[in-house]
Design an enzyme around this catalytic site. Sequence first.
Site, mmCIF file in Angstrom:
data_model
loop_
_atom_site.group_PDB
_atom_site.id
_atom_site.type_symbol
_atom_site.label_atom_id
_atom_site.label_comp_id
_atom_site.label_asym_id
_atom_site.label_seq_id
_atom_site.Cartn_x
_atom_site.Cartn_y
_atom_site.Cartn_z
ATOM 1 N N LYS A 1 0.850 -1.205 0.000
ATOM 2 C CA LYS A 1 0.000 0.000 0.000
ATOM 3 C C LYS A 1 0.878 1.245 0.000
ATOM 4 C CE LYS A 1 1.037 1.566 4.209
ATOM 5 N NZ LYS A 1 1.777 2.782 4.418
ATOM 6 N N PRO B 1 9.416 -4.729 -0.513
ATOM 7 C CA PRO B 1 10.606 -4.521 0.326
ATOM 8 C C PRO B 1 10.222 -4.334 1.799
ATOM 9 C CG PRO B 1 10.663 -3.084 -1.596
ATOM 10 C CD PRO B 1 9.307 -3.722 -1.578
ATOM 11 N N ALA C 1 10.457 -2.900 5.662
ATOM 12 C CA ALA C 1 10.696 -1.611 6.336
ATOM 13 C C ALA C 1 10.835 -0.478 5.312
ATOM 14 C CB ALA C 1 11.925 -1.673 7.240
ATOM 15 N N GLY D 1 7.906 1.356 4.174
ATOM 16 C CA GLY D 1 6.736 2.248 4.160
ATOM 17 C C GLY D 1 5.630 1.735 3.266
ATOM 18 N N ALA E 1 3.983 -1.307 3.995
ATOM 19 C CA ALA E 1 3.171 -2.227 4.818
ATOM 20 C C ALA E 1 3.303 -3.688 4.399
ATOM 21 C CB ALA E 1 1.700 -1.795 4.837
ATOM 22 N N GLY E 2 4.510 -4.078 4.012
ATOM 23 C CA GLY E 2 4.735 -5.467 3.579
ATOM 24 C C GLY E 2 4.462 -6.478 4.683
ATOM 25 N N GLY E 3 4.880 -6.194 5.902
ATOM 26 C CA GLY E 3 4.643 -7.112 7.023
ATOM 27 C C GLY E 3 3.160 -7.242 7.321
ATOM 28 N N SER E 4 2.467 -6.123 7.286
ATOM 29 C CA SER E 4 1.011 -6.139 7.500
ATOM 30 C C SER E 4 0.327 -6.934 6.393
ATOM 31 C CB SER E 4 0.451 -4.710 7.509
ATOM 32 O OG SER E 4 0.906 -4.014 8.642
ATOM 33 N N ALA E 5 0.828 -6.802 5.174
ATOM 34 C CA ALA E 5 0.267 -7.542 4.037
ATOM 35 C C ALA E 5 0.380 -9.043 4.286
ATOM 36 C CB ALA E 5 0.994 -7.154 2.747
ATOM 37 N N ASP F 1 -2.036 -1.479 9.805
ATOM 38 C CA ASP F 1 -2.291 -1.545 8.364
ATOM 39 C C ASP F 1 -2.835 -2.901 7.907
ATOM 40 O OD1 ASP F 1 -1.238 1.029 8.151
ATOM 41 O OD2 ASP F 1 0.781 0.292 7.717
HETATM 42 O O1 C5P Z 1 0.502 -0.688 14.252
HETATM 43 P P1 C5P Z 1 1.904 -0.906 13.803
HETATM 44 O O2 C5P Z 1 2.604 -1.980 14.572
HETATM 45 O O3 C5P Z 1 2.054 -1.059 12.319
HETATM 46 O O4 C5P Z 1 2.648 0.456 14.161
HETATM 47 C C1 C5P Z 1 4.045 0.536 14.226
HETATM 48 C C2 C5P Z 1 4.438 1.740 15.061
HETATM 49 O O5 C5P Z 1 4.103 2.949 14.361
HETATM 50 C C3 C5P Z 1 3.733 1.857 16.389
HETATM 51 O O6 C5P Z 1 4.406 1.145 17.384
HETATM 52 C C4 C5P Z 1 3.774 3.357 16.643
HETATM 53 O O7 C5P Z 1 5.034 3.748 17.142
HETATM 54 C C5 C5P Z 1 3.647 3.943 15.258
HETATM 55 N N1 C5P Z 1 2.251 4.294 14.915
HETATM 56 C C6 C5P Z 1 1.674 5.409 15.502
HETATM 57 N N2 C5P Z 1 0.385 5.738 15.189
HETATM 58 C C7 C5P Z 1 -0.322 5.010 14.294
HETATM 59 C C8 C5P Z 1 0.246 3.884 13.670
HETATM 60 C C9 C5P Z 1 1.546 3.548 14.011
HETATM 61 O O8 C5P Z 1 2.301 6.085 16.313
HETATM 62 N N3 C5P Z 1 -1.558 5.365 14.001
#
Ligand code: C5P
Length: 298
Positions: A6, A93, A95, A97, A99-103, A135
């Site tokens: 994404k 790729p 880390a 930006g 959202a590969g891990g979330s995918a 994500d």
């Molecule tokens: O939810 P996720 O694990 O993907 O988020 C990673 C990090 O990004 C969180 O630990 C937080 O530091 C930051 N984050 C945030 N606010 C959001 C989404 C992510 O501060 N709405």
Amino acid sequence: MRVPAKINLQLAVGPRRADGYHDLVTVFHALSLFDEISVAPAAADRVTVTGEGATSVPADGDNLALRAVAALRAAVEDAEAGPVHVTIAKRIPVAAGLAGGSADAAAALVACNELWGTGLSQQELCAVGAEIGSDVAFAVLGGTAVGRGRGERLSPALVPANQYHWVLAFADGHLSTPEVYAALDRLRADQAVASPDLDAELMGALRAGDPGRVGRALSNDLQPAALALFPALRKTLTAGREFGALGALVSGSGPTCAFLARSAQRALDLAVSLSGTGVCRSVLTASGPVPGATISSR
Ligand code: C5P
């Protein structure tokens, strides 16, 4: 399964909340850059990761796909939710930006729901996914969608089915999402931060299907923080604009940069120009929106 990367066409970040997260208003957009995932019954839960950046993906219980498997199993207590071997072929790729891990977590949810015959609805899978990461719910849904809260409260954007043509410029390096949010908090230390709002101009541009307007309306509150941590991205964005991109921005917490082009051919031209300048590690063209995690074979 295949599951898309994404980008965020808008990422408006509110103040830091008591739980450490930030309230967002974001417009997610799924792109035709996919990880491929499969699940199969096994003696114990395990994961095998191959492909782009595979060595930096955890292969233990910290793996987001395995955490998703465990979360789904917990959510469907009495169903036959046996152990699985998750195989992930990465093209998104790590880390970056995107959202590969979330995918991967989203794909694991949809795949296990099918394998175990647990029959959760898409909405229920999104709710389980939201526990894993902000994500994940979007990667289940795909398309173009507005995210609120941490990003997990989704509503599909009611826009015509236009395809947009993108160039992604991958950086030589990574950015950590929590570090980018922390850098934003430091940049804003002396400012009052307003609640985030959906950008009416961007939504109007998407409804009109006008790529020029969409390009001008792209915005990302995390961009100044990403640029502060990774100053070389400035050159990448400038180069893309000079080569005629309709819009340019850092994707999510970066360091991938996304450029909008008027057509598939323009995207290809832009990709060729960018790759000749040495301002990024590699480039790729992609189009969006595409569906979320999808079963591609049985
Ligand atoms: O939810 P996720 O694990 O993907 O988020 C990673 C990090 O990004 C969180 O630990 C937080 O530091 C930051 N984050 C945030 N606010 C959001 C989404 C992510 O501060 N709405």
